[in-house]
Every structure is written in structure tokens, then in C-alpha cells.
Write a protein that holds these residues in place. Structure first.
Motif, PDB file in Angstrom:
ATOM      1  N   ARG A  78      60.129  20.308  11.171  1.00 30.77           N
ATOM      2  CA  ARG A  78      59.766  19.040  11.924  1.00 30.77           C
ATOM      3  C   ARG A  78      60.577  18.126  11.898  1.00 30.77           C
ATOM      4  NH1 ARG A  78      57.078  22.315  14.698  1.00 30.77           N
ATOM      5  NH2 ARG A  78      54.902  22.789  14.013  1.00 30.77           N
ATOM      6  N   ALA A 105      60.418  19.907  17.078  1.00 31.34           N
ATOM      7  CA  ALA A 105      59.401  19.146  17.119  1.00 31.34           C
ATOM      8  C   ALA A 105      58.031  20.001  17.457  1.00 31.34           C
ATOM      9  CB  ALA A 105      59.539  17.836  18.024  1.00 31.34           C
ATOM     10  N   GLY A 106      57.988  20.796  18.524  1.00 32.21           N
ATOM     11  CA  GLY A 106      56.740  21.403  19.004  1.00 32.21           C
ATOM     12  C   GLY A 106      56.871  22.942  18.556  1.00 32.21           C
ATOM     13  N   THR A 107      57.696  23.532  17.929  1.00 27.73           N
ATOM     14  CA  THR A 107      57.814  24.783  17.576  1.00 27.73           C
ATOM     15  C   THR A 107      56.541  25.243  16.675  1.00 27.73           C
ATOM     16  OG1 THR A 107      60.266  24.689  17.804  1.00 27.73           O
ATOM     17  CG2 THR A 107      59.027  26.922  17.037  1.00 27.73           C
ATOM     18  N   PRO A 108      55.871  26.159  17.149  1.00 30.85           N
ATOM     19  CA  PRO A 108      54.531  26.468  16.530  1.00 30.85           C
ATOM     20  C   PRO A 108      54.967  27.013  15.094  1.00 30.85           C
ATOM     21  CG  PRO A 108      54.358  27.216  18.570  1.00 30.85           C
ATOM     22  CD  PRO A 108      55.683  26.771  18.344  1.00 30.85           C
ATOM     23  N   PRO A 154      53.714  29.586  22.881  1.00 30.63           N
ATOM     24  CA  PRO A 154      53.569  28.884  24.127  1.00 30.63           C
ATOM     25  C   PRO A 154      53.966  29.744  25.350  1.00 30.63           C
ATOM     26  CG  PRO A 154      55.658  28.220  22.607  1.00 30.63           C
ATOM     27  CD  PRO A 154      54.727  28.991  21.810  1.00 30.63           C
ATOM     28  N   GLN A 171      64.622  19.527  17.972  1.00 33.19           N
ATOM     29  CA  GLN A 171      64.578  20.772  18.754  1.00 33.19           C
ATOM     30  C   GLN A 171      63.218  21.227  18.558  1.00 33.19           C
ATOM     31  OE1 GLN A 171      66.879  20.305  16.611  1.00 33.19           O
ATOM     32  NE2 GLN A 171      67.634  22.263  16.063  1.00 33.19           N
ATOM     33  N   THR A 194      51.116  24.201  12.352  1.00 33.05           N
ATOM     34  CA  THR A 194      50.416  24.492  13.641  1.00 33.05           C
ATOM     35  C   THR A 194      48.991  25.052  13.279  1.00 33.05           C
ATOM     36  OG1 THR A 194      52.333  24.758  14.704  1.00 33.05           O
ATOM     37  CG2 THR A 194      50.384  25.368  15.832  1.00 33.05           C
TER      38      THR A 194
END
Lengths: 707, 100, 122
Positions: free
Chosen positions: C70, C76-79, C122, C74, C101
Motif C-alpha cells: 500500500r 494503492a488500489g491493487t486488490p 478489477p 502504483q 482488500t
């Protein structure tokens, strides 16, 4: 994707058991350190992880007993590592026993045998008692298997209103409301209404924060559980989720609302008015259900630093490389008639081939190499357990654990090494009283060391005990008829007698060294992997067992010799020198037989043609060649051969597995010209030679008596 | 991804994946476009987008409010199927329609 | 382009089961055996769509790994899914506050694994 029934778990079992073996060994090693009082937080964590991993895999295969036991063990380890329970020597002992019992469960699962229902129950209770500080407590409830997923309530269609208000941090956990919307839409017929009232102006906005909120109206026959599951990861901390059935409003997920800890984003300033009034449901929101991901292969390849390969594959590779070495040798021999002037490219190419083959071979051998650490890891416990049993005090010092040697060698050495350590403790190290009386520290020292030395691995087991009692060894040897009374023997020769078949120094077969296994078996085991063992001893100061082992079992440097039409290979490591004796040097002594005098020493001469019944060989020792070789016991013998054909590397082919054991022969090999040559076992030749000699001497004596 | 001047407009070509980090980048670029002392239209070229995150949708929505407040034209040009689908699923189909 | 999953577990058995199941469903799988190697793998990979990590691992545990992931903009939103056991409610909470997540409860069926990965992918 296959369903649960056809999902074949067995394919993973082999990996699991392999892994369990490693984990159990690692845990044992660490627990041993704990027992010695050298506990660190890392050690406790390491053991916890070992047990945890074994439990995790066991759960996947539904090994219930194993999982139950591992769970109790794990719970205790967890308490210890978090400081909720104290690690005392008593607790450490329990943990060691726990590891043993866990090993029993793993083995039972692997062999698919059933253990008694109460197996390890006492240890389990003791493990559980760690939690209560020693008071036996009932074992905690075993970890339940995953509960069956609640069946969707088939209550017919119902209309649900779902309000999703994400906390600002929701997106930063990798969750995206879009995916939840899609999943939810997959459950039935859905309308979506968005609330963008919280959305700030661009300048005020944190692009990673969640601002939008939604109200969904869903008509579905799936129950509440299915809807709750959509928000499983976010409900509570990351989002406020309210699920209401029409006419039956119930708060489904009511955790700590995000508003408790996250301030609302500041209101928009006067410059921009970004409020999107969009409370009205938007039509046409019926997306298809979430698409399964995947399809084509893609993405970058990544290389982890190690891979796990089945040993069979490596062995096949080793074999193939062996064959390649033979082919290369054969080509080299065929081309030996060509000069570099007439065929420069061929000769050069062959030289490169030879070079590369050798390198390839070394690389392949390196794959099988493993540190002796695995072998040494059992020693500390052995020393501790045995010294307690024998009422002795001993400490173990280890060195060179990182030394690498062929995996097979390691496997084969386990028993001999255990026996040597037992022997040192039983016969070497004296009782504390005796040691102090002799001015030694009460605690004896056993040193276990490994090192590389001139292409071999040397493993030593030494102690500072009383050394070998030569007088008693000699008496015993005479008593057993292993040597003649009055025979002149050097101290070294007497020491090596302990390896003689049927020799046992213990006056009484002790509980420790006994079991009918003598040092001769130790030597046999070591010889089986191409090794040698000798002992050095100084009375009153201790003994040192020196094991010399080949780095690999598959290839050996040998000397090719000719006897008649036969070819034999002598291991280069055995050869001392070779010479053509004069008539003065080669003599036949009455009652002894053929000997060679060499710089004042007598060396027994063994005629290979005689031993193996070969015709057309040179029988006159002054016309042939004598190769002086040394056995692992340090004895020198001379072998009469016709000539030396040259030194070469040979690939060892086991006779035991390809044919049957043959006395005097350790293995076979295939030569460059395709012929099979036998590899001589020098130690066995000495024994065969002596036997043959004795028979001949007796026959001569009988003949004389008859005259 | 960058702000380009062309045909008297400010253009931003969206990449195929507009995930969380890209949304943050997009927000900065749009803020830059908004801050420019210019009356030029701002155009998001969205033909090649295969994945649009909710974070990116929020940025587009907030920007559209900003440009509207500054009396400037903000447009999403040739939205791909993924863009249309995402806006629709999030209940923002009509908001997208106003931008196309 | 197929989705790529980074599977992190010090247990080879678990990695095998995760990989086999996901590969069978068309995912590309990259494996790592602890947090440190996982970060290296993440750096080396062209793209990683989902990360699945065990919690208890040597060198670097799963929770620390989640925090480190986190901390990279790059990702920040990777599950990131953590593998945990039923009894580990505290691990779920710890994972969530570190930025995970969601979670997969061990032992899991292949279907459950696929369902959860699809849920966050995603």
C-alpha cells in the motif's frame, strides 16, 4: 472449473508430505535450541509457523486428527511467542514431544494408517496445560472445519433496498464499489441511484478517497446472506451498509460507522459548485453479472530463486550426462589418431566438447548437493538424551554444517553418524567423577565437523574421552580369532580392529551402543557410498573418527589397468604408487605367501589373475606391474597387473542394482570403446587375498606333510 | 497521459486501464487544465479505455462540475463500451450523456 | 490480456493449490514464498492484478507485506487478499487496517477461491 468432487487433491499430497518432513525437521532443530535455553522470539515464531503450515495443509486434505493435534500445539506456540505463556525447560520438553507426536500424525496420514484414537493424548494435554501455566486443562476445542455455506434462503422473490455509503478509505483497500455493484446486479433485477452530494471540488479532492454513495433496489430470490456476502469485505470498517427487505426493515451490518473515525470531507468552497443532484434512480441499470476473469495467458514472467524438482528427474539427468561423458570419451578415443594439423576443427571441437561435458557434469552434480546440516541437526538431541541416560555430561560442538555433499551420501550417513556419536558417548566420554579424577572438566566435548578436502568431504566425530583401550581391543581380537596371538601390530592397526566384522568392545552389550550393530556395519555403510572411515586415538585424550566421502556417487577418477584380456578400474584415491619389482623385491615367504619388500616394509602381494581366474595374464611379478594401494584401514597391499592403461574419469554403474553384488568389485563402468570394466574394491581385495593366501599356505603345508 | 494542445482544444488521451493511480494522475492533469487561463475546451479521449475505476469516475464528475462553474466546455469523446458500461452501472448514465 | 495473480505463501502445498486452481481458470500465477520475495516479484512483474498472501511467513509476514504494498503509489488500489483461518478474526481486522482488500478462509474449496478472486479482480 472442476467441482469439488473431481478436484483431485492427491496431486498436492506429495508436496505436502515433503514439506511436512522439512517443517518437522526445522521445528525439531529449533526446539532443540530452545531446550538448550537459547530461545529467541524468532525461534518461537519459526516453530509456530512450522506447526501452522502443517495444520493448514492438513486442513485442506481433511486430516482431522492431525489438524486437531496441530491446533492445540499451535495455540500453545502462539501463547509462547506472544508472551502469554512462559518458556521453561519443562515446557521446551513438552514442545519437543509435541513435535514428535505431530510427526506421528503426519506419517499416519501419509501411510494412510490409523493411529489409536488416544494417540498423543497425554502430550496434547500437556501442550494445552502450557496455556494455563502448568495446570492440566482440557484441550481447547479443535479448529472446526469451514462451516458449510449457509444455503440461500429459497423464500421466493423479495425486494430489497440496499444503501452503500463507503468510508473515504475504501478505495485504498483495493475494493471498488463498481465490482460490488456488478456482483449485486448478478443476483437479480436492479435499479441504481447514486448520491454524489459528498463529491468535493477537484482542487479539494483526494483522488484515492471514496465520495459517491448508492442506493440499490434489488429484486431477487437469493436471500439476505447472498446480499451480505457482496459486502463481506467492506461492511463495518470500510463502508456503511444497510440492507432492508420491503416491509421488514432490518439493519444488517452495523459496525463502527466510518464517520466515527473519518471526518467528512470539507464542504465545497464558493468558487465551484460541483454538487450533482442525482437522487433520482437512473433507468437501464441492468448490467450482466460479473464476468469471470482470465482467458488468455499473459503478464510478465517472474523467476523465483529456487524451484523444487522431483529427485527422479535429477537422477535421470545425472544418468544422461553420464552417458554423454561416455560418448564423449569414445569420440575422443576414436579421434585420437587425427592430428591437429590434419583436422584442426575436429580436434579443437572435441577438446571443447570435453571441456563442456566436464562442466555440465559438475553443474548437474551440484544440483544433488545438500548441506550436511540436515545430517547434523539430529545430533544435539541425541547427545542430550544419551548423556542423560548414561549419567554423563557432554556438550556438542558442530562446525562446517554448510558443507555440501551428495543427497544420497547424506541419507546413507544418518545411521553411521548416529552410531559413531553413540559410541563416543558410551565408550569415549567418561563419567563426570572419572573425568574429574583425571583432571579433566566434568563435561566432555564431542565435536562434529565437516569440511571439503581435496575433492572429498571429510566428516569427523571426535571426543575428549579416554581413547581406545588398546590392550582390551587386542585381547578381544585374539579371543575372537581375528588376529594371531603374538602377532606384531602397530597401535594404528589395533585401533582399526574395532571395525573388524564381529568385533564389539563393550564388555556388556549396553542399551546404547548395543543392538547388535557393530562398528563393522558403520564401516560397511560408509563404504557403500564410496567412503572410508579410520579412527585415531590417544589414550586418555580421546578418539577421532574420520569419514572421507566422495562429493558425488556418480563419477569417479580411476586408473584403468589390464589383466590378461580384462580391464579393471582402480579408484585413483586408493593408489599410492606403481612399480615393476625386481626379483629381490618380489619374494615368497614361508607361511606368509607372496610379499613385496618396499623400503624395508613387507607388503602383501595379490595376484589379480589368481583372484579372478584370468588366463593369458602376466604371472611373473618382475615382468608385470605392481600397483600399491591403500585400504581405508590404512593397510597397503600390492596388486599385480599386466599394465596401466591410463587415468580416466568413469561413470559408476551399480552392480547391485544392475546385476548382483560381486566380492572384490564395487561397481562397473562403461569404457570409451563401449566395453564394460569392473571397478575394484580394494578393501575387499585385501580380505580375499588373505583368504586365498592362507588356503595356499595351508595346501602347501599339507602337501609338505604328506611327503 | 498528458495534456496536449491541438485544434484549439486541450486534449487528454485516456489509457486502456484507468485504475486508482491513473485516476490520481488524471485529477492532477485536469486540475492543471482547469487552472490554465484559457477558454479552450477540454476533451477526454476515451476510445481505448478497457477498464475505468470508480475513482476515475469520481474525478471526471468532479471535473465536469469544475469546468461548468468556470463556464468552459468539458467533453468525453468517443467513450468506449467499457466507459459507457461503468457509468451506467454506477447509476451515472445520464451524467455521461451530458458530457458526450 | 489474462489476469495475473501473485500468490505468496511459505507453504509450497498452499501455493500449489492456489496456482493450480487459478491457472485452470485462465489466470497467470506468479509465486513467492515470503513478503520479501513477494515485493521483488511485484517489482519484476509486468503487471499484477490480484495478490493473495498468507499471514504467517518467515522474513516478512503478510500484514507487513500489505502495508509495504500500500505504501507504493502504483499499488494503492491493487486488490490484496490474505489467507487466514476461521478463528483468526484478529488477523482479518489487522489485515483490513493494513489495507488488505479481503480474505480467504483456509481451508478453502477451489470454487470459493475462484469466486473471491473474481469478486475483487478489477
Amino acid at each position: 472449473m472442476a467441482d469439488d468432487q473431481s478436484y483431485d487433491l492427491t496431486r498436492f499430497k506429495a508436496t505436502y508430505f515433503e514439506e511436512c518432513a522439512e517443517l518437522l525437521a526445522a521445528a525439531e532443530e529449533t526446539l532443540t535450541r530452545l531446550q538448550e535455553g537459547g530461545a529467541s522470539a524468532d525461534d518461537l515464531n519459526a516453530v509456530f509457523r512450522c506447526v501452522h503450515s502443517i495444520k493448514g495443509g492438513g486442513g485442506a486434505f481433511a486430516f482431522e486428527d492431525l489438524v486437531h493435534f496441530a491446533h492445540v500445539f499451535e495455540t500453545s506456540m502462539d501463547a509462547l511467542r506472544s508472551g502469554r505463556a512462559e518458556l521453561t525447560p519443562h515446557v521446551a520438553d513438552i514442545l519437543v514431544r509435541g513435535n514428535d507426536v505431530l510427526g506421528d500424525f503426519v506419517r499416519a496420514a501419509q501411510e494412510e494408517t490409523a493411529l489409536p484414537a488416544d494417540h498423543g493424548a497425554d502430550v496434547k494435554a500437556q501442550l494445552a496445560s502450557i496455556l494455563t501455566g502448568g495446570t492440566p486443562a482440557p484441550a481447547p476445542k479443535p479448529a472446526a472445519a469451514a462451516p458449510p455455506a449457509p444455503a440461500p434462503a429459497k423464500t421466493g422473490f423479495a425486494t430489497w433496498t440496499i444503501r452503500l455509503t463507503p468510508a473515504p478509505g475504501l478505495l485504498k483497500t483495493g475494493n471498488d464499489p463498481l465490482l460490488m455493484v456488478r456482483e449485486l446486479a448478478g443476483l437479480g433485477d436492479m435499479d441504481v441511484a447514486v448520491d454524489a452530494s459528498r463529491l468535493p471540488a477537484l482542487a479539494e479532492m483526494d483522488a484515492l478517497a471514496a465520495y459517491l454513495a448508492w442506493t440499490f433496489t434489488l429484486v431477487t430470490d437469493k436471500g439476505r446472506a447472498a446480499i451480505e456476502e457482496v459486502f463481506e469485505f467492506v461492511a463495518g470498517d470500510s463502508a456503511d451498509v444497510v440492507i432492508e427487505q420491503l416491509g421488514d426493515a432490518v439493519l444488517a451490518e452495523e459496525g463502527d460507522g466510518w464517520g466515527l473515525f473519518a471526518p467528512m470531507p470539507p464542504a465545497a468552497d464558493a468558487v465551484a459548485a460541483p454538487v450533482q443532484a442525482a437522487a433520482a434512480p437512473t433507468a437501464g441499470a441492468h448490467p450482466p453479472g460479473a464476468k469471470p476473469a482470465g482467458g488468455e495467458a499473459g503478464a510478465g514472467g517472474i523467476h523465483t530463486s529456487s524451484i523444487r524438482v522431483d529427485l527422479d528427474r535429477v537422477d535421470r539427468l545425472v544418468n544422461m550426462v553420464g552417458e554423454l561423458v561416455i560418448t564423449q570419451a569414445m569420440l575422443g578415443q576414436q579421434a585420437s589418431g587425427f592430428s591437429i594439423e590434419s583436422h584442426p576443427e575436429l580436434v579443437q571441437g572435441l577438446q571443447e566438447l570435453s571441456h563442456h561435458t566436464r562442466e555440465l557434469q559438475e553443474s548437474v552434480m551440484a544440483i544433488r548437493a545438500q548441506p550436511v546440516k540436515a545430517l547434523f541437526s539430529r545430533a544435539p538431541r541425541l547427545v542430550r538424551d544419551l548423556s542423560t541416560k548414561l549419567g554423563k555430561q557432554a556438550r556438542l560442538v558442530m562446525s562446517g554444517e554448510g558443507t555440501e555433499v551428495d543427497k544420497t551420501v547424506i541419507e546413507q550417513l544418518s545411521d553411521p553418524l548416529t552410531h559413531l556419536i553413540r559410541n563416543s558417548l558410551d565408550h569415549g566420554i567418561e563419567s563426570p567423577e572419572e573425568r574429574m579424577a583425571n583432571g579433566k572438566p566434568a563435561e566432555g566435548t564431542i565435536h562434529l565437523g565437516a569440511e571439503h578436502r581435496s575433492g572429498r568431504v571429510i566428516i569427523q566425530v571426535s571426543d575428549d574421552g579416554k581413547g581406545i583401550d588398546r590392550k582390551r581391543v587386542l585381547e578381544k581380537a585374539i579371543e575372537k580369532g581375528l588376529v594371531d596371538r603374538g602377532a606384531q601390530m602397530t597401535d594404528e592397526q589395533i585401533d582399526q580392529m574395532i571395525f573388524a566384522p564381529g568385533f564389539s568392545t563393550a564388555a556388556q552389550v549396553s542399551d546404547v551402543s548395543g543392538r547388535g550393530v557393530g562398528m563393522d556395519v558403520v564401516r560397511r555403510n560408509i563404504q557403500d557410498v564410496g567412503g572410508r572411515v579410520v579412527v585415531q586415538s590417544t589414550p586418555g585424550q580421546g578418539s577421532r573418527f574420520i569419514l572421507s566421502l566422495p562429493l558425488t556417487l556418480a563419477v569417479m577418477d580411476g586408473m584403468l589397468v589390464a589383466v590378461g584380456n580384462e580391464r579393471y578400474v582402480l579408484p585413483l584415491t586408493n593408489i599410492v604408487e606403481s612399480l615393476r619389482p625386481t626379483a629381490q623385491q618380489a619374494r615368497t615367504l614361508v607361511n606368509v605367501g607372496d610379499v613385496l619388500t618396499l623400503r624395508g616394509d613387507y607388503i602383501r602381494l595379490i595376484r589379480l589373475y589368481d583372484l579372478f581366474g584370468i588366463k593369458n595374464a602376466i604371472t611373473d611379478s618382475t615382468r608385470g606391474l605392481v600397483v600399491v594401494v591403500e585400504t581405508e584401514g590404512g593397510d597397503r597391499i600390492g596388486l599385480l597387473v599386466d599394465e596401466l592403461l591410463g587415468q580416466q574419469q568413469v561413470v559408476i554403474k551399480s552392480l547391485d542394482s544392475n546385476y548382483r553384488p560381486v566380492e572384490g568389485i564395487s561397481a562397473a563402468t562403461i569404457l570409451g570403446d563401449g566395453r564394460v570394466a569392473l571397478i575394484l574394491d580394494v578393501g575387499a581385495l585385501r580380505i580375499m587375498g588373505e583368504r586365498l593366501n592362507r588356503a595356499q599356505v595351508e595346501a602347501a603345508a599339507a602337501a609338505q606333510a604328506a611327503e | 497521459m498528458e495534456l496536449k494542445e491541438g485544434n484549439g482544444r486541450l486534449e487528454i488521451e485516456l489509457p486502456t486501464v484507468v485504475d486508482l493511480p491513473v485516476a490520481a494522475e488524471l485529477r492532477d492533469i485536469l486540475l492543471d487544465a482547469l487552472a490554465r487561463d484559457s477558454a479552450a475546451d477540454v476533451v477526454l479521449k476515451a476510445a481505448s479505455v478497457e477498464r475505468l475505476s470508480t475513482a476515475a469516475v469520481q474525478v471526471v464528475l468532479s471535473a465536469s462540475g469544475g469546468f461548468k462553474g468556470a463556464a468552459r466546455r468539458f467533453e468525453v469523446e468517443t467513450p468506449s463500451a467499457a466507459v459507457t458500461e461503468t457509468f451506467t452501472q454506477l447509476g451515472l448514465a445520464s451524467d455521461l450523456q451530458k458530457l458526450v | 490480456m489474462g489476469k495475473c495473480v501473485l500468490a505468496v505463501d511459505d507453504s509450497k502445498t498452499m501455493r500449489d493449490m492456489v496456482s493450480f486452481t487459478l491457472r485452470g481458470a485462465g489466470y497467470t500465477v506468479v509465486e513467492a514464498d515470503n513478503g520479501v520475495t513477494a515485493l521483488k516479484a511485484l517489482q519484476a512483474a509486468a503487471k499484477v492484478d490480484v495478490i493473495i498472501t498468507d499471514v504467517n511467513m518467515p522474513e516478512m509476514d503478510g500484514i507487513t507485506l500489505v502495508r509495504k504494498i500500500r505504501a507504493q503509489p502504483q499499488h494503492a488500489g491493487t486488490p490484496v487478499l490474505i489467507l487466514t483461518t476461521e478463528s483468526d478474526q484478529s488477523k482479518k481486522d489487522e489485515g483490513r487496517s493494513a489495507g488488505a482488500t479481503g480474505w480467504i478462509v483456509k481451508p478453502f474449496s477451489p470454487d470459493k477461491l475462484l469466486q473471491i478472486v473474481a469478486k475483487v479482480c478489477p
